[in-house]
Write a protein that holds these residues in place. Sequence first.
Motif, PDB file in Angstrom:
ATOM      1  N   TRP A   1      -9.404  17.620   9.036  1.00  0.00           N
ATOM      2  CA  TRP A   1      -9.879  18.892   8.488  1.00  0.00           C
ATOM      3  C   TRP A   1     -10.755  18.638   7.270  1.00  0.00           C
ATOM      4  CZ3 TRP A   1      -5.408  16.700   6.915  1.00  0.00           C
ATOM      5  CH2 TRP A   1      -5.118  16.704   5.565  1.00  0.00           C
TER       6      TRP A   1
ATOM      7  N   ARG B   1      -4.106  12.308  -0.675  1.00  0.00           N
ATOM      8  CA  ARG B   1      -5.468  11.984  -1.086  1.00  0.00           C
ATOM      9  C   ARG B   1      -6.470  13.132  -0.819  1.00  0.00           C
ATOM     10  NH1 ARG B   1      -5.751   6.934  -2.995  1.00  0.00           N
ATOM     11  NH2 ARG B   1      -3.767   6.339  -2.118  1.00  0.00           N
TER      12      ARG B   1
ATOM     13  N   VAL C   1      -1.182  -7.009  -4.095  1.00  0.00           N
ATOM     14  CA  VAL C   1      -0.944  -8.258  -3.361  1.00  0.00           C
ATOM     15  C   VAL C   1      -2.275  -8.993  -3.219  1.00  0.00           C
ATOM     16  CG1 VAL C   1      -0.366  -9.211  -1.092  1.00  0.00           C
ATOM     17  CG2 VAL C   1       1.093  -7.474  -2.130  1.00  0.00           C
TER      18      VAL C   1
ATOM     19  N   THR D   1      -3.059  -0.685   3.272  1.00  0.00           N
ATOM     20  CA  THR D   1      -3.806  -0.712   2.011  1.00  0.00           C
ATOM     21  C   THR D   1      -5.056   0.169   1.994  1.00  0.00           C
ATOM     22  OG1 THR D   1      -4.930  -2.639   2.865  1.00  0.00           O
ATOM     23  CG2 THR D   1      -3.065  -3.055   1.386  1.00  0.00           C
TER      24      THR D   1
ATOM     25  N   ASP E   1      -0.761  -0.817  -5.620  1.00  0.00           N
ATOM     26  CA  ASP E   1      -1.473  -1.232  -6.841  1.00  0.00           C
ATOM     27  C   ASP E   1      -1.800  -0.072  -7.765  1.00  0.00           C
ATOM     28  OD1 ASP E   1      -3.455  -0.061  -5.351  1.00  0.00           O
ATOM     29  OD2 ASP E   1      -4.786  -1.801  -5.327  1.00  0.00           O
ATOM     30  N   GLU E   2      -1.643   1.164  -7.310  1.00  0.00           N
ATOM     31  CA  GLU E   2      -1.894   2.290  -8.210  1.00  0.00           C
ATOM     32  C   GLU E   2      -0.669   2.529  -9.095  1.00  0.00           C
ATOM     33  OE1 GLU E   2      -4.072   5.796  -6.658  1.00  0.00           O
ATOM     34  OE2 GLU E   2      -3.793   4.836  -4.715  1.00  0.00           O
TER      35      GLU E   2
ATOM     36  N   SER F   1      -7.992   9.122   8.551  1.00  0.00           N
ATOM     37  CA  SER F   1      -7.435  10.476   8.514  1.00  0.00           C
ATOM     38  C   SER F   1      -5.944  10.420   8.227  1.00  0.00           C
ATOM     39  CB  SER F   1      -7.674  11.191   9.843  1.00  0.00           C
ATOM     40  OG  SER F   1      -6.900  10.585  10.861  1.00  0.00           O
ATOM     41  N   VAL F   2      -5.450  11.519   7.705  1.00  0.00           N
ATOM     42  CA  VAL F   2      -4.018  11.645   7.445  1.00  0.00           C
ATOM     43  C   VAL F   2      -3.249  11.585   8.764  1.00  0.00           C
ATOM     44  CG1 VAL F   2      -2.268  13.275   6.630  1.00  0.00           C
ATOM     45  CG2 VAL F   2      -4.344  12.881   5.285  1.00  0.00           C
TER      46      VAL F   2
ATOM     47  N   HIS G   1      -0.781   7.175   2.021  1.00  0.00           N
ATOM     48  CA  HIS G   1      -0.258   8.025   3.101  1.00  0.00           C
ATOM     49  C   HIS G   1       0.511   7.233   4.146  1.00  0.00           C
ATOM     50  CE1 HIS G   1      -1.673  12.169   2.589  1.00  0.00           C
ATOM     51  NE2 HIS G   1      -2.621  11.632   1.846  1.00  0.00           N
ATOM     52  N   ALA G   2      -0.092   6.161   4.653  1.00  0.00           N
ATOM     53  CA  ALA G   2       0.522   5.426   5.761  1.00  0.00           C
ATOM     54  C   ALA G   2       1.761   4.671   5.290  1.00  0.00           C
ATOM     55  CB  ALA G   2      -0.502   4.458   6.368  1.00  0.00           C
TER      56      ALA G   2
ATOM     57  N   ASP H   1      -6.001   3.577   7.435  1.00  0.00           N
ATOM     58  CA  ASP H   1      -7.457   3.385   7.400  1.00  0.00           C
ATOM     59  C   ASP H   1      -7.896   1.944   7.672  1.00  0.00           C
ATOM     60  OD1 ASP H   1      -7.476   6.030   6.597  1.00  0.00           O
ATOM     61  OD2 ASP H   1      -8.650   5.702   4.774  1.00  0.00           O
TER      62      ASP H   1
ATOM     63  N   LYS I   1     -10.979  18.160  -3.347  1.00  0.00           N
ATOM     64  CA  LYS I   1     -10.869  19.611  -3.114  1.00  0.00           C
ATOM     65  C   LYS I   1     -10.163  20.232  -4.329  1.00  0.00           C
ATOM     66  CE  LYS I   1     -10.388  18.637   1.893  1.00  0.00           C
ATOM     67  NZ  LYS I   1     -10.035  17.202   1.908  1.00  0.00           N
TER      68      LYS I   1
ATOM     69  N   ARG J   1     -11.641   7.951  -4.529  1.00  0.00           N
ATOM     70  CA  ARG J   1     -10.596   7.433  -3.652  1.00  0.00           C
ATOM     71  C   ARG J   1      -9.198   7.616  -4.236  1.00  0.00           C
ATOM     72  NH1 ARG J   1     -10.068   6.208   1.789  1.00  0.00           N
ATOM     73  NH2 ARG J   1      -8.020   5.256   1.975  1.00  0.00           N
TER      74      ARG J   1
ATOM     75  N   GLY K   1       0.854  -1.185   0.000  1.00  0.00           N
ATOM     76  CA  GLY K   1       0.000   0.000   0.000  1.00  0.00           C
ATOM     77  C   GLY K   1       0.887   1.230   0.000  1.00  0.00           C
TER      78      GLY K   1
HETATM   79  C1  LIG Z   1     -11.218  12.219  -1.424  1.00  0.00           C
HETATM   80  C2  LIG Z   1     -10.622  12.109  -0.054  1.00  0.00           C
HETATM   81  C3  LIG Z   1     -10.503  13.231   0.742  1.00  0.00           C
HETATM   82  C4  LIG Z   1      -9.953  13.130   2.020  1.00  0.00           C
HETATM   83  N1  LIG Z   1      -9.831  14.265   2.780  1.00  0.00           N
HETATM   84  C5  LIG Z   1      -9.210  14.186   3.990  1.00  0.00           C
HETATM   85  C6  LIG Z   1      -8.999  15.347   4.769  1.00  0.00           C
HETATM   86  O1  LIG Z   1      -9.384  16.454   4.386  1.00  0.00           O
HETATM   87  N2  LIG Z   1      -8.353  15.222   5.953  1.00  0.00           N
HETATM   88  C7  LIG Z   1      -7.899  14.001   6.413  1.00  0.00           C
HETATM   89  O2  LIG Z   1      -7.304  13.918   7.492  1.00  0.00           O
HETATM   90  N3  LIG Z   1      -8.112  12.877   5.686  1.00  0.00           N
HETATM   91  C8  LIG Z   1      -8.747  12.941   4.505  1.00  0.00           C
HETATM   92  N4  LIG Z   1      -8.950  11.799   3.763  1.00  0.00           N
HETATM   93  C9  LIG Z   1      -8.563  10.519   4.341  1.00  0.00           C
HETATM   94  C10 LIG Z   1      -7.108  10.209   4.117  1.00  0.00           C
HETATM   95  O3  LIG Z   1      -6.730  10.475   2.792  1.00  0.00           O
HETATM   96  C11 LIG Z   1      -6.889   8.742   4.457  1.00  0.00           C
HETATM   97  O4  LIG Z   1      -7.205   8.569   5.817  1.00  0.00           O
HETATM   98  C12 LIG Z   1      -5.466   8.312   4.179  1.00  0.00           C
HETATM   99  O5  LIG Z   1      -5.190   8.370   2.805  1.00  0.00           O
HETATM  100  C13 LIG Z   1      -5.253   6.897   4.727  1.00  0.00           C
HETATM  101  O6  LIG Z   1      -3.988   6.443   4.358  1.00  0.00           O
HETATM  102  P1  LIG Z   1      -3.765   4.891   4.065  1.00  0.00           P
HETATM  103  O7  LIG Z   1      -2.324   4.766   3.703  1.00  0.00           O
HETATM  104  O8  LIG Z   1      -4.326   4.093   5.158  1.00  0.00           O
HETATM  105  O9  LIG Z   1      -4.656   4.590   2.788  1.00  0.00           O
HETATM  106  P2  LIG Z   1      -4.460   5.143   1.279  1.00  0.00           P
HETATM  107  O10 LIG Z   1      -3.868   6.513   1.296  1.00  0.00           O
HETATM  108  O11 LIG Z   1      -5.753   4.917   0.637  1.00  0.00           O
HETATM  109  O12 LIG Z   1      -3.360   4.152   0.677  1.00  0.00           O
HETATM  110  C14 LIG Z   1      -3.597   2.785   0.485  1.00  0.00           C
HETATM  111  C15 LIG Z   1      -2.952   2.350  -0.817  1.00  0.00           C
HETATM  112  O13 LIG Z   1      -2.918   0.924  -0.853  1.00  0.00           O
HETATM  113  C16 LIG Z   1      -3.315   0.498  -2.140  1.00  0.00           C
HETATM  114  N5  LIG Z   1      -3.750  -0.912  -2.050  1.00  0.00           N
HETATM  115  C17 LIG Z   1      -4.952  -1.393  -1.614  1.00  0.00           C
HETATM  116  N6  LIG Z   1      -4.961  -2.740  -1.660  1.00  0.00           N
HETATM  117  C18 LIG Z   1      -3.761  -3.126  -2.133  1.00  0.00           C
HETATM  118  C19 LIG Z   1      -3.175  -4.382  -2.397  1.00  0.00           C
HETATM  119  N7  LIG Z   1      -3.825  -5.528  -2.171  1.00  0.00           N
HETATM  120  N8  LIG Z   1      -1.916  -4.431  -2.903  1.00  0.00           N
HETATM  121  C20 LIG Z   1      -1.231  -3.279  -3.135  1.00  0.00           C
HETATM  122  N9  LIG Z   1      -1.739  -2.054  -2.890  1.00  0.00           N
HETATM  123  C21 LIG Z   1      -2.979  -1.971  -2.383  1.00  0.00           C
HETATM  124  C22 LIG Z   1      -4.395   1.495  -2.497  1.00  0.00           C
HETATM  125  O14 LIG Z   1      -4.698   1.486  -3.865  1.00  0.00           O
HETATM  126  C23 LIG Z   1      -3.742   2.786  -2.031  1.00  0.00           C
HETATM  127  O15 LIG Z   1      -2.889   3.286  -3.020  1.00  0.00           O
HETATM  128  C24 LIG Z   1      -9.505  11.881   2.497  1.00  0.00           C
HETATM  129  C25 LIG Z   1      -9.643  10.737   1.694  1.00  0.00           C
HETATM  130  C26 LIG Z   1     -10.186  10.841   0.426  1.00  0.00           C
HETATM  131  C27 LIG Z   1     -10.321   9.606  -0.431  1.00  0.00           C
END
Ligand SMILES: Cc1cc2nc3c(=O)[nH]c(=O)nc-3n(C[C@H](O)[C@H](O)[C@H](O)COP(=O)(O)OP(=O)(O)OC[C@H]3O[C@@H](n4cnc5c(N)ncnc54)[C@H](O)[C@@H]3O)c2cc1C
Length: 387
Positions: free
Chosen positions: A333, A51, A89, A116, A43-44, A304-305, A20-21, A286, A56, A137, A17
């Motif tokens: 935010w 994100r 994966v 992910t 996977d992207e 959240s971020v 962000h995380a 997430d 926005k 997303r 993944g």
């Molecule tokens: C449109 C939008 C607006 C947002 N606005 C805010 C905001 O204003 N403030 C705030 O705090 N948060 C906001 N968020 C939430 C924030 O972006 C998420 O909480 C954050 O991105 C979570 O990070 P993450 O790494 O857990 O997931 P993600 O950033 O979603 O990253 C996960 C990645 O893993 C990939 N993946 C999934 N499954 C697999 C797999 N099997 N194999 C390989 N890769 C895989 C996904 O495609 C993705 O690229 C927003 C989210 C979105 C979608």
Amino acid sequence: MSDTGRRRAHADVLIVGAGHAGAQAAIVLRQRGFAGTITLLGDEASPPYERPPLSKDYLAGDKAFERILLRPAGFWAERDIVLMLGHAVVRVDAESHCVVTADGTEIGYGTLVWATGGAPRRLACHGHDLAGVHGVRTRADVDRMIAELPAVRRVVVIGGGYIGLEAAAVLAKLGKHVTVLEAQDRVLARVAGEPLSRFYEAEHRAHGVDLRTGVAVSCIEERDGAACGVRLDDGAILPCEMVIVGIGIVPAIAPLIEAGATGAMGGVLVDAQCRTTVPDIFAIGDCAAHANAFADGRVIRLESVQNANDQAMIVGKALTGAPEAYEAVPWFWSNQYDLKLQTVGLSAGYDDLVVRGDPAERSFSVVYLEAGRVIALDCVNRVRDYV
Ligand SMILES: Cc1cc2nc3c(=O)[nH]c(=O)nc-3n(C[C@H](O)[C@H](O)[C@H](O)COP(=O)(O)OP(=O)(O)OC[C@H]3O[C@@H](n4cnc5c(N)ncnc54)[C@H](O)[C@@H]3O)c2cc1C
């Protein structure tokens, strides 16, 4: 491919993944002097990006993609972080410490960090997968929407949560006729108190959005394979050229659960150091369900971020000999029109609330209390209260 015969790829830390995380975990590991091999696999097709702008300024066309990259393109190679993009994966073999991607590539790991996120929840009704129906997303999701926009006059947004409302605000400002449909009796009901919901409902209506609460969608109407309207439970049809569905996410955790990890709250359960119940596998962001001190120790998932970055730091510390428990204050935010909402704490479970300032002046805070103790604030154009 097996170990006998060809040598398979291996990473001391394999991060699945590249959002962000995951990106932040790789960054923190190098910042903290981790010298082993790191692979960041996603996977992207795009390198890690922010994100939040997707609903926005990126959707509005005010920010180019290069400006929302989490790090410049050359950063990853400079830090000796292997970036593997466009690979999903599909299987985790916890016993032999390896993952398998959709094209059959095997990658061994010392430690696996599962980051992910999740996929947009889809409608269950007829027409949910028609052309013109969008989740918000990924960059690809929003690029598809942007490409269609010139031919779109009317948009129906299903779901009055933050993402739906932010997209509605952008599209209204672009001159589209926007309808927002919320099943509950107010928008933001899952995350905020009534004064905040009513304020945002009034703002959207003042900007020309047809915002309806307490409405249920029956199906998406189809013409020539594309969405041409949304039918409500009472039979009414709202004609449109685009449908945006913002009804939450489904955490992407199937391979981990199949590998034996314990699930919770739709995600994967982790302890205070973000370890899953499977040895050498962490989960963050997430998709990670954790007992949160700001929710009275209840197991929750935060989207959240802040949570993504802070859990990445916890894993980075655990893997560099400085384990620490996750106790970060939740914050969030949202930007809609010229309104900047900043949230701190978790308001779920409040038994009283106080409004500071005047919503009519578009600068106020909602203070949430539980048993006389402040547990959260929602601050609209009110940075002083937030700070
Ligand atoms: C449109 C939008 C607006 C947002 N606005 C805010 C905001 O204003 N403030 C705030 O705090 N948060 C906001 N968020 C939430 C924030 O972006 C998420 O909480 C954050 O991105 C979570 O990070 P993450 O790494 O857990 O997931 P993600 O950033 O979603 O990253 C996960 C990645 O893993 C990939 N993946 C999934 N499954 C697999 C797999 N099997 N194999 C390989 N890769 C895989 C996904 O495609 C993705 O690229 C927003 C989210 C979105 C979608």
